[in-house]
Design an enzyme around this catalytic site. Sequence first.
Site, PDB file in Angstrom:
ATOM      1  N   ARG A  73       0.926  -1.186  -0.013  1.00  0.00           N
ATOM      2  CA  ARG A  73       0.060   0.075   0.302  1.00  0.00           C
ATOM      3  C   ARG A  73       0.706   1.148   0.103  1.00  0.00           C
ATOM      4  O   ARG A  73       0.495   2.128   0.682  1.00  0.00           O
ATOM      5  CB  ARG A  73      -0.872  -0.011   1.257  1.00  0.00           C
ATOM      6  CG  ARG A  73      -1.981  -1.000   1.001  1.00  0.00           C
ATOM      7  CD  ARG A  73      -2.884  -1.067   2.308  1.00  0.00           C
ATOM      8  NE  ARG A  73      -2.415  -1.474   3.496  1.00  0.00           N
ATOM      9  CZ  ARG A  73      -2.675  -1.171   4.653  1.00  0.00           C
ATOM     10  NH1 ARG A  73      -3.654  -0.442   5.006  1.00  0.00           N
ATOM     11  NH2 ARG A  73      -1.990  -1.483   5.901  1.00  0.00           N
TER      12      ARG A  73
ATOM     13  N   ILE B 175     -23.941   6.206  11.046  1.00  0.00           N
ATOM     14  CA  ILE B 175     -23.912   4.869  10.115  1.00  0.00           C
ATOM     15  C   ILE B 175     -23.198   3.842  10.985  1.00  0.00           C
ATOM     16  O   ILE B 175     -23.532   2.606  10.828  1.00  0.00           O
ATOM     17  CB  ILE B 175     -23.661   5.136   8.768  1.00  0.00           C
ATOM     18  CG1 ILE B 175     -24.267   6.106   8.007  1.00  0.00           C
ATOM     19  CG2 ILE B 175     -23.545   3.695   8.078  1.00  0.00           C
ATOM     20  CD1 ILE B 175     -25.698   5.970   8.227  1.00  0.00           C
TER      21      ILE B 175
ATOM     22  N   HIS C 242     -16.545  11.222   2.607  1.00  0.00           N
ATOM     23  CA  HIS C 242     -15.567  10.708   1.985  1.00  0.00           C
ATOM     24  C   HIS C 242     -14.758  12.140   1.270  1.00  0.00           C
ATOM     25  O   HIS C 242     -13.746  12.044   0.754  1.00  0.00           O
ATOM     26  CB  HIS C 242     -15.676  10.020   0.641  1.00  0.00           C
ATOM     27  CG  HIS C 242     -16.225   8.726   0.743  1.00  0.00           C
ATOM     28  ND1 HIS C 242     -17.740   8.343   0.889  1.00  0.00           N
ATOM     29  CD2 HIS C 242     -15.474   7.714   1.178  1.00  0.00           C
ATOM     30  CE1 HIS C 242     -17.778   7.030   1.199  1.00  0.00           C
ATOM     31  NE2 HIS C 242     -16.452   6.466   1.384  1.00  0.00           N
TER      32      HIS C 242
END
EC number: 2.1.1.14
Length: 763
Positions: free
Chosen positions: A16, A440, A703
């Site tokens: 990554r 959420i 986001h």
Amino acid sequence: MTTIHNLGFPRIGARRELKFALEAYWKGESSRDALKAAGAALRQRHWNDQAGLDLVPVGDFSFYDQVLDTSFMLGNLPERVRGFHGDALDNVFRVARGRSAQSAETHAQCCGGVAAGEMTKWFDTNYHYIVPEFTRDSAFKLDASPLLAQLAEAKAQGVRAKPVIVGPLTYLAIGKTKDDSDKLDLLPRLLPVYAELLDILAAQDVEWVQIDEPILVTELDADWQHAFNTAYHQLKSSRVKLLLATYFGQLAENQYLAANLPVAGLHVDAINGREDVLPLIGLLPSHKVLSLGVINGRNIWKTDLNAVLEWLAPLAERLGERLWIAPSCSLLHVPVDLASEQKLDPELKSWLAFALQKLDELRVLGTALREGRDAVKAELDANRADLDARRASPRVHNPKVQAAVARIVPHLGMRESAYPKRAPKQAEGLRLPAYPTTTIGSFPQTAEIRQARADYKAGRIGAAAYRAAMRAEIERSVREQEALGLDVLVHGEAERNDMVEYFGEQLDGYAFSQFGWVQSYGSRCVKPPILFGDISRPRPMTVEWITYAQSLTEKPMKGMLTGPVTILNWSFVRDDQPREASCKQLALAIREEVLDLEQAGVRIIQIDEAALREGLPLRKSQWKAYLDWAVESFRITANGVRDETQIHTHMCYSEFNDIIASIAGMDADVITIETSRSDMELLDAFDDFKYPNEIGPGVYDIHSPNIPTQEHIVQLMRKAAERIPAERLWVNPDCGLKTRQWTEVIPALANMVAAARKLRAAA
């Protein structure tokens, strides 16, 4: 001689590296030059990894998203980011996430950020792209400099490069108009830019260009079919050879169209569309290349090389040098290197292939076709032995689980009462205000949380110390929510590394990699669990954490679970039985958790199905079969509870308007969906469909680092109230908050709570 090539390679890096370089730059901890150097190093390494292929993709690397890069290459920028100063890469980040690095935000208009571009799923994958934006006045102007720079790097490295670009019809099809114009009206303006690009690539001595048109595996009406003919007849004068690449499905009725487009070659997905191949051979002109995607680019199981060769050999005799072979699609969707996995069970590891191993499989197939099977006999024998061992392994099959699935009957998916009867019972028990506020599920995964998890996994701290650290983080989340004034709380999911991996780790039939990372969007990576066998739940998975969180507050606490369809779609799923069978096994396992939460006194249970739409077949004619078993699986999971227990579900960053009836059929008491980036556009479905239950349209784009204002949230909710009765509306973010910082989350949620209070006062 059969040509072997690749359609695309993972760009995030085996460890990554790109993720960490991006995030360091966005935080102001490194320079733009350092970020670009990291990208160049990854490109060089990945081209080396693909050495030995006859053609290697160039242009598949992106610092954020290849579709967004295409928008910039075509000069199709949203008006809100035109004219900004500074490096073009910073403008890419502004469209992608609302802002770039703070140090780059020197232009007065962008210091507070801009509206990020809408994001949705790339066909039926978990990869998210930034949606192109169009109006009737959209104009296009070529800037090929980033692609040409990558091409120059590749040529300097001795790479036989095949530039990869998104085709004009797919680019238009996956974008959205911001007015009532027709996207196809833009095609005459777009095609000259593509022609100019191809001419420039020809001047760089490029022989082949891969032009991706995956919409050819979808159902196209007459206008779009005609547009394909128009576009490629206009582009056929180019001096480069075009390899038109389709993937993710079957060409079916588009076979004749695809075969007869004036291009030099056609790539088809022979994993999902093998039935296309023989008809295509009959349809293709005798000069045209046929590239077959014979290695699965979407899953991680070893290819049955002997079986593929049995099928390929007669095709190779018939086609000769016109036969090319490749993975089915870009390898973007699988991890980089299985060799990095030192802790994976050796037996299971012998069944798998990541991106580098898939390229090795491709080389074996190529050698066998060119030189005969004896040249790779050892590799073919080893492959057969590994696959035979997998088929015979007792770890894969559990008769008790299979018997439980066979006993599923319709009443398992039915609530005691219909929504109109159970809703008053829930309201009486929960006593929530109008426009109830919640989140959420997840809260920021801080450095302290990640360190505690790493220390626990490494054995540096024991179970008791780890549990104490997670309880402290849960308490922090609860106290922050109480201080903010949220109505329904969550425990924050500090103990969860990932919403699918966390559950898979506790289910029999799953295995996990250390470095099996796959890009989801931008710097966001996921590590899908490996579903290799029949699924069962040995013990409760969440009850301890949820009940502890509930003990800290008088406010209702949501139990947080991931639903069976999402666990399925976000896993690397076994390929030896239908997906429906695996999903129903998951449904039974998660149902046990739901009933245990209810027994423990949890009054609200959220079962996330973020990936419900993602699993849809690309052809609408095949939707019903999928939706039938997907909705049934959710209902099996959710609907064993009493009327008084409120069931929520969440879906994010997908289009739902065309499956809204199936979503209603799930019969969740409350659904929450993304709407902020699309400016409540997703709620258009409710103009024609009267959704019967409650809904929380997301008003905070998690986001983006931008903090929504109270006024903006009020405006969005008022739009929602035009379609849905206010008494059935909730106020919540678009998605979980694990990727954000507390310094962003607290003011954003404070504005959200204040907006809800303003809405109540005005009611």
